[in-house]
Design a protein around this motif. Structure first.
Motif, mmCIF file in Angstrom:
data_model
loop_
_atom_site.group_PDB
_atom_site.id
_atom_site.type_symbol
_atom_site.label_atom_id
_atom_site.label_comp_id
_atom_site.label_asym_id
_atom_site.label_seq_id
_atom_site.Cartn_x
_atom_site.Cartn_y
_atom_site.Cartn_z
ATOM 1 N N ILE A 99 0.840 -1.205 0.000
ATOM 2 C CA ILE A 99 0.000 0.000 0.000
ATOM 3 C C ILE A 99 0.874 1.253 0.000
ATOM 4 C CG2 ILE A 99 -1.638 1.354 1.383
ATOM 5 C CD1 ILE A 99 -2.868 -1.375 2.232
ATOM 6 N N ALA A 100 1.906 1.273 0.847
ATOM 7 C CA ALA A 100 2.803 2.433 0.910
ATOM 8 C C ALA A 100 3.507 2.645 -0.431
ATOM 9 C CB ALA A 100 3.827 2.255 2.033
ATOM 10 N N GLY A 101 3.947 1.571 -1.057
ATOM 11 C CA GLY A 101 4.592 1.689 -2.361
ATOM 12 C C GLY A 101 3.634 2.224 -3.418
ATOM 13 N N ALA A 102 2.406 1.709 -3.443
ATOM 14 C CA ALA A 102 1.407 2.155 -4.417
ATOM 15 C C ALA A 102 1.065 3.634 -4.214
ATOM 16 C CB ALA A 102 0.153 1.295 -4.316
ATOM 17 N N ILE A 103 0.953 4.059 -2.966
ATOM 18 C CA ILE A 103 0.663 5.467 -2.658
ATOM 19 C C ILE A 103 1.754 6.360 -3.233
ATOM 20 C CG2 ILE A 103 0.639 7.142 -0.750
ATOM 21 C CD1 ILE A 103 -0.878 4.952 0.870
ATOM 22 N N ASN A 104 3.002 5.958 -3.058
ATOM 23 C CA ASN A 104 4.104 6.786 -3.536
ATOM 24 C C ASN A 104 4.234 6.772 -5.048
ATOM 25 O OD1 ASN A 104 5.684 8.092 -1.249
ATOM 26 N ND2 ASN A 104 5.163 6.064 -0.486
ATOM 27 N N ILE A 105 3.959 5.660 -5.678
ATOM 28 C CA ILE A 105 3.966 5.629 -7.146
ATOM 29 C C ILE A 105 2.917 6.604 -7.675
ATOM 30 C CG2 ILE A 105 3.407 4.207 -9.172
ATOM 31 C CD1 ILE A 105 4.723 1.841 -7.619
ATOM 32 N N TYR A 106 1.727 6.548 -7.093
ATOM 33 C CA TYR A 106 0.658 7.463 -7.499
ATOM 34 C C TYR A 106 1.073 8.922 -7.262
ATOM 35 C CZ TYR A 106 -3.709 10.012 -7.641
ATOM 36 O OH TYR A 106 -4.670 10.933 -7.939
ATOM 37 N N ALA A 107 1.581 9.218 -6.073
ATOM 38 C CA ALA A 107 1.958 10.598 -5.738
ATOM 39 C C ALA A 107 3.088 11.105 -6.625
ATOM 40 C CB ALA A 107 2.348 10.695 -4.264
ATOM 41 N N LEU A 108 4.059 10.256 -6.925
ATOM 42 C CA LEU A 108 5.162 10.685 -7.795
ATOM 43 C C LEU A 108 4.690 10.937 -9.226
ATOM 44 C CD1 LEU A 108 8.053 8.394 -6.509
ATOM 45 C CD2 LEU A 108 7.904 10.897 -6.310
ATOM 46 N N LEU A 109 3.711 10.169 -9.674
ATOM 47 C CA LEU A 109 3.208 10.341 -11.039
ATOM 48 C C LEU A 109 2.237 11.512 -11.168
ATOM 49 C CD1 LEU A 109 2.612 6.617 -12.106
ATOM 50 C CD2 LEU A 109 4.434 8.150 -12.882
ATOM 51 N N TYR A 110 1.388 11.718 -10.151
ATOM 52 C CA TYR A 110 0.290 12.666 -10.306
ATOM 53 C C TYR A 110 0.281 13.849 -9.333
ATOM 54 C CZ TYR A 110 -1.480 8.858 -13.148
ATOM 55 O OH TYR A 110 -1.613 7.872 -14.083
ATOM 56 N N ASN A 111 1.103 13.820 -8.295
ATOM 57 C CA ASN A 111 1.021 14.888 -7.301
ATOM 58 C C ASN A 111 2.360 15.094 -6.591
ATOM 59 O OD1 ASN A 111 -0.025 16.872 -5.708
ATOM 60 N ND2 ASN A 111 -1.476 15.572 -4.621
ATOM 61 N N GLN A 112 3.434 15.283 -7.350
ATOM 62 C CA GLN A 112 4.766 15.433 -6.752
ATOM 63 C C GLN A 112 4.885 16.651 -5.850
ATOM 64 O OE1 GLN A 112 8.422 15.204 -8.879
ATOM 65 N NE2 GLN A 112 7.809 13.373 -10.009
ATOM 66 N N GLU A 113 4.115 17.690 -6.110
ATOM 67 C CA GLU A 113 4.217 18.904 -5.290
ATOM 68 C C GLU A 113 3.791 18.667 -3.846
ATOM 69 O OE1 GLU A 113 0.320 18.850 -7.445
ATOM 70 O OE2 GLU A 113 2.385 18.749 -8.140
ATOM 71 N N ALA A 114 3.050 17.606 -3.582
ATOM 72 C CA ALA A 114 2.651 17.295 -2.197
ATOM 73 C C ALA A 114 3.873 16.965 -1.340
ATOM 74 C CB ALA A 114 1.654 16.137 -2.173
ATOM 75 N N TYR A 115 4.918 16.438 -1.945
ATOM 76 C CA TYR A 115 6.136 16.116 -1.199
ATOM 77 C C TYR A 115 6.858 17.372 -0.711
ATOM 78 C CZ TYR A 115 6.035 11.224 -2.785
ATOM 79 O OH TYR A 115 5.696 9.913 -3.014
ATOM 80 N N ASP A 116 6.577 18.515 -1.310
ATOM 81 C CA ASP A 116 7.303 19.748 -0.992
ATOM 82 C C ASP A 116 6.720 20.508 0.198
ATOM 83 O OD1 ASP A 116 8.950 19.191 -3.194
ATOM 84 O OD2 ASP A 116 7.621 20.286 -4.567
ATOM 85 N N LYS A 117 5.813 19.918 0.929
ATOM 86 C CA LYS A 117 5.118 20.622 2.016
ATOM 87 C C LYS A 117 5.828 20.524 3.368
ATOM 88 C CE LYS A 117 1.736 21.769 -0.683
ATOM 89 N NZ LYS A 117 1.768 23.093 -1.282
ATOM 90 N N THR A 118 6.518 19.431 3.655
ATOM 91 C CA THR A 118 7.209 19.290 4.944
ATOM 92 C C THR A 118 8.651 18.843 4.699
ATOM 93 O OG1 THR A 118 6.669 16.947 5.301
ATOM 94 C CG2 THR A 118 5.046 18.555 6.063
#
Length: 191
Positions: free
Chosen positions: A89-108
């Motif tokens: 689940i954690a891996g799938a979440i990160n694949i999705y976030a890296l493909l479609y929402n990378q800017e979310a990583y820039d918050k913290t």
């Protein structure tokens, strides 16, 4: 007459439930703070990414253990199986976030570090590998210890071989922690 065995099991299950609810409330408070700070959708994504950081980048089953231990006690499913699901689940979440929402990583700071680890396989994926070894070793150890506490398995585990296996597991776990520490230091990662 009071059956103390049953009473003890009920008390143990109640304690596990209380601890799980306390940890769940901490996660909910963190989600609430991030939602207030960045909005509901982005805050939720950052909270999930933070959880997945603790799953994938720490050498113990900490974030996954929030699920593994209660599932083991309540339903009898081995923690190893639930941890495999947690990592998936954690891996799938990160694949999705890296493909479609990378800017979310820039918050913290933590999620920015996580993004750096995920996007730079050489040398940062070694953090993921060591964390995987440590996590699954600790889960294996936890499953073994819970088996020891079961009455039907006690005779099996009182043998000399179990003691040697236990010492070997603890030694390997300590080596993973030491390697993890030096790896973070050599990559100049400070948490």
């Amino acid at each position: 007459m009071v059956d103390f065995k049953t009473l003890h099991k009920i008390e143990t299950h109640r304690e596990v439930l209380y601890k799980f609810l306390i940890l769940l409330s901490i996660i909910a408070a963190y989600f609430g703070y991030l939602s207030y700070e960045y909005g509901l959708m982005t805050g939720g994504i950052v909270a999930i990414l933070t959880w997945s950081f603790f799953v994938l980048c720490t050498p113990v089953a900490d974030a996954g253990f929030l699920l593994d231990f209660p599932i083991r006690l309540l339903f009898g499913i081995r923690m190893l199986y639930s941890e495999i699901l947690v990592w998936s689940i954690a891996g799938a979440i990160n694949i999705y976030a890296l493909l479609y929402n990378q800017e979310a990583y820039d918050k913290t700071v933590l999620t920015m570090l996580f993004k750096k680890i995920l996007l730079n396989p050489n040398p940062y994926w070694s953090v993921l590998l060591l964390s995987g070894f440590g996590t699954f070793l600790s889960i294996y150890f936890g499953d073994e210890m819970l088996d020891v506490f079961k009455h039907r398995d006690r005779v099996k585990y009182h043998q000399h071989a179990f003691k040697l296996k236990l010492i070997g597991l603890i030694g390997l776990f300590l080596l993973i922690f030491i390697a993890y520490y030096f790896l973070l230091e050599s990559l100049q990662i400070q948490l």
